[in-house]
Scaffold this active site. Structure first.
Site, PDB file in Angstrom:
ATOM      1  N   CYS A 186       0.895  -1.290   0.069  1.00 11.67           N
ATOM      2  CA  CYS A 186      -0.070  -0.137   0.127  1.00 11.67           C
ATOM      3  C   CYS A 186       0.944   1.401   0.131  1.00 11.67           C
ATOM      4  CB  CYS A 186      -0.995   0.024   1.223  1.00 11.67           C
ATOM      5  SG  CYS A 186      -1.791  -1.632   1.621  1.00 11.67           S
ATOM      6  N   CYS A 232      -7.514  -1.667  -4.689  1.00  7.99           N
ATOM      7  CA  CYS A 232      -6.012  -1.525  -4.305  1.00  7.99           C
ATOM      8  C   CYS A 232      -5.366  -2.900  -4.390  1.00  7.99           C
ATOM      9  CB  CYS A 232      -6.034  -0.642  -2.834  1.00  7.99           C
ATOM     10  SG  CYS A 232      -6.162   1.196  -2.926  1.00  7.99           S
TER      11      CYS A 232
END
Lengths: 270, 205
Positions: free
Chosen positions: A179, A231
């Site tokens: 991330c 994501c």
């Protein structure tokens, strides 16, 4: 409502008319920002919230019950401000739960719907939104103006935060992404999309006070579970399970980092 | 005496507290992978083995992308050995094909079909030609790359190698190892190299 949708249409037309070639990157970026500001005047998320409210109050399932007595952490039937304090620990399930996970618990407990049916279609599409998306839009709109307040006052909450933080920085997959690859450096963007630094309070607040959101590029309301799912898709990872402990842990890390931010959702995104 | 004992006891408690915090940290570190393996599933080409870290990913995660210098050097040397240079010794392909690859962001996700042509996603993070206004800024601008650095064969080779395996030059680079991961083919890497290094490419105009 109709007026705000008209405003939206005018905003779109204005944006398209000005998005010609021959602009500097700064001009393009400014145009996109203007477009977003105008969209906030007529956020289609309102429509989702209205449908979600009807769904929430409708008697359904084998027990022919509504979700009105669902306990989101502040007692059965209380909706005001609950989203601003989620994820949170629930003693009855012994688990840290986000909003979407708690909705499933209530469908099972109050309405007698099976967990399998309650989790069959969490994410819809533009033609057919999911019930989850509509219910989420309704519940989060009841926390508008409330400060995010996540307390790590329970060992399970502490664990969720600590695991979530480690998930955020875990690099893997064919492209070596975590991330943090996209969300740990100030003033960066992918193409023209600005990237918030989610490991910092300012960036986490910017994101967590505006998600869930109506996403113009998908013509659809998108939930926090979806945001994290997509994501991971772009990180080239395998797919996280819906309402799994890992997704909730990551959300706990982000929400705790955003503590104090005033919730303004459901928001609107590109 | 009594005071000293209390202070010593308090000190011991602090030390014990720190030790247990460290133990907890180690426990969480070890558990992350277990959580992911329990909570993720394979979908399409995105198989579960993608969650297993190789040595580079493990070290970069452990040291927050700033490993000790000796360790970084060791990673870079090891990655350099993994680079497969073009069999015909030529690094340059067609810059026009390279531009398409630089623009294309598709590939390697659970939605992509096996055997489909991948893009390089270059514009997601880099400025290249000034004609393209929609570019990312996670990586440095590569506009005028060949013109500024010089159109030498040594620079062509460097670009080819950097695209093939960025970690051979910067141990914990954000950039994917596009050749090593099988994202781009030899010909595609040559084409992108030409996009950066051909004097006629819009990148160098």
């Amino acid at each position: 409502m109709r007026k705000s949708l008209t405003t939206l249409a005018v905003a779109c037309a204005a944006f398209l008319a000005t998005s010609a070639f021959g602009q500097t990157p700064e001009e393009v970026k400014k145009g996109v920002e203007q477009y977003r500001e105008m969209l906030e005047l007529g956020n289609p998320a309102e429509l989702y919230a209205l449908k979600g409210e009807a769904l929430f109050k409708k008697k359904r399932g084998p027990k022919n019950a509504s979700l009105e007595q669902c306990d989101f952490g502040k007692g059965p039937g209380v909706l005001k401000g609950v989203y601003a304090e989620m994820p949170r620990y629930f003693a009855d399930t012994g688990k840290v739960q986000d909003l979407e996970s708690r909705l499933v618990t209530c469908m099972v407990q109050l309405q007698g719907i099976s967990e399998k049916d309650a989790t069959k279609r969490p994410f819809g599409n533009a033609d057919k939104p999911s019930e989850n998306e509509q219910l989420v839009a309704y519940i989060v709109s009841q926390s508008y103006g409330d400060p995010i307040n996540i307390k790590l006052d329970n060992p399970k909450m502490k664990e969720a935060y600590e695991i979530g933080k480690r998930l955020f920085f875990y690099r893997a997959g064919p492209w070596d992404f975590s991330c943090a690859t996209c969300h740990a450096e100030e003033n960066t963007r992918i193409r023209l999309q600005d990237l918030p630094v989610l490991s910092s309070p300012a960036g986490a607040k910017a994101a967590m006070t505006t998600w869930p959101a109506y996403r113009v590029s998908n013509s659809q309301l998108k939930t926090m579970e979806w945001r994290i799912n997509d994501c991971y898709r772009q990180m080239r990872f395998p797919e996280p399970n819906f309402i799994s402990d890992s997704v909730i842990a990551l959300t706990t890390y982000l929400a705790y980092t955003a503590n104090g931010g005033v919730y303004k959702g459901p928001g609107i995104k590109r | 005496m009594k005071k000293a004992l209390i202070a010593a006891a308090a000190g011991a408690l602090v030390v014990a507290g720190c030790a247990s915090m460290k133990e907890m940290d180690a426990k969480y570190d070890a558990e992350v992978v277990q959580w992911m393996k329990r909570d993720f599933h394979a979908r399409g080409i995105a198989t579960m083995d993608r969650l297993d870290q190789d040595e580079v990913q493990r070290v970069c995660t452990q040291y927050d992308n700033k490993p000790p210098e000796a360790m970084a050097k060791q990673i870079e040397a090891g990655e350099m050995k993994k680079i497969k240079l073009p069999s015909d010794g030529k690094y340059m392909g067609d810059w026009k094909a390279g531009q398409k690859i630089a623009q294309r962001g598709r590939g390697m996700t659970w939605r992509d079909k096996p055997g489909s042509t991948n893009g390089g996603s270059c514009y997601n993070c880099h400025q290249l030609s000034t004609a393209e206004l929609s570019f990312g800024t996670i990586g440095p601008s590569l506009n005028q790359f060949g013109k500024k650095r010089g159109y030498t064969v040594a620079n062509q080779k460097y670009v080819y190698e950097k695209i093939y395996d960025s970690k051979a030059f910067t141990a914990c680079s954000n950039m994917p190892r596009l050749g090593l991961s099988g994202t781009l083919t030899e010909q595609q890497i040559k084409d992108v190299t030409a996009y950066l290094m051909d004097p006629n490419s819009p990148v160098n105009k």
